[in-house]
Design an enzyme around this catalytic site. Sequence first.
Site, PDB file in Angstrom:
ATOM      1  N   PRO A   2       0.795  -1.206   0.000  1.00  0.00           N
ATOM      2  CG  PRO A   2      -0.466  -1.422   1.884  1.00  0.00           C
ATOM      3  CD  PRO A   2       0.843  -1.804   1.301  1.00  0.00           C
ATOM      4  CD  GLU A   3       4.439   3.635  -2.975  1.00  0.00           C
ATOM      5  OE1 GLU A   3       4.371   4.872  -3.068  1.00  0.00           O
ATOM      6  OE2 GLU A   3       5.376   2.970  -3.428  1.00  0.00           O
ATOM      7  NE  ARG A 110       7.001  -8.378   4.686  1.00  0.00           N
ATOM      8  CZ  ARG A 110       7.838  -7.615   3.980  1.00  0.00           C
ATOM      9  NH1 ARG A 110       7.490  -7.199   2.785  1.00  0.00           N
ATOM     10  NH2 ARG A 110       8.995  -7.282   4.469  1.00  0.00           N
TER      11      ARG A 110
END
Length: 270
Positions: A2-3, A110
């Site tokens: 995600p940017e 993660r």
Amino acid sequence: MPELPEVETTRRGIRPHLEGHRIVRLEVREPRLRWPVPDSLPQHLNGQQIRAVDRRGKYLLLRTDEGAAIVHLGMSGSLRLADPDASAMKHDHVQADLESGFCLRFNDPRRFGAWLWSENPETHPLLRDLGPEPLGPDFDGEHLFRLSRGRKAPVKTFIMDHHNVVGVGNIYATEALFMAGIHPGRVAGRVSLARYRNLAGAIRTILSEAIDMGGTTLRDFINTDGKPGYFKQSLRAYGRANLACITCAKPLKSIRLGQRATVFCVHCQR
DNA sequence: AGTTTAACCTGGGTGC
DNA sequence: TGCACCCAGGTTAAAC
């Protein structure tokens, strides 16, 4: 994933199902995220109506009358709407059941993401010192020029520091510098005002394009409706090491800056 | 104070 | 198949 464009795409996807809706049950299956999910989170959200789904940089704010859940997607997080009876997938760490019969699920292999609570998120340490929104009125070339005077860090590192401007991650920093013709390793304090004006414009253009296209799809990013984004096909530099520059056809070079992969054209970027 | 480095994690890909 | 190794969208916090 995600940017900023992905976070904004997520916000737009979940907002209609959350705003004005009531959470009837919050379940934390795995509290070990970037920071431990506070034990108090369910009591703050249970029974509360979501008043707004806002974004500040890459943080999403789920606001109630009492405060806000601060949600970050980290490197691999995603939010999607689901049927609460559908069995949870691996790495579905947080689930918010809504009165409407939908539920919001946070999946993050993660576990670099976060779910925190703040009664006043604007003053929270994670949000307090953030720079301006790149698509907002306070961001322009003058801003970057002023903050960068005397700074020795590479310009790419400088624009990825969210004290200076929020929401510019590795993909879009790479793309914006390519578009502006600026060498990513150039010392930030020695870039001219004219070039920072150019760069600020490139950052705005690139982020707007990506948001319009629904965010880049990379590995585990999935839009909240399950459809992939389509920006990846239009990446001009990121992920194209050794491939031909789209402008001059010379092979793009890959280096590491601030422990991040950095692709650029030796010929076009000075 | 600015800059660099290590750390937090899992999973996918590659090479032997 | 297995194993060892490298890499990945982010960001903080500690170390220089």
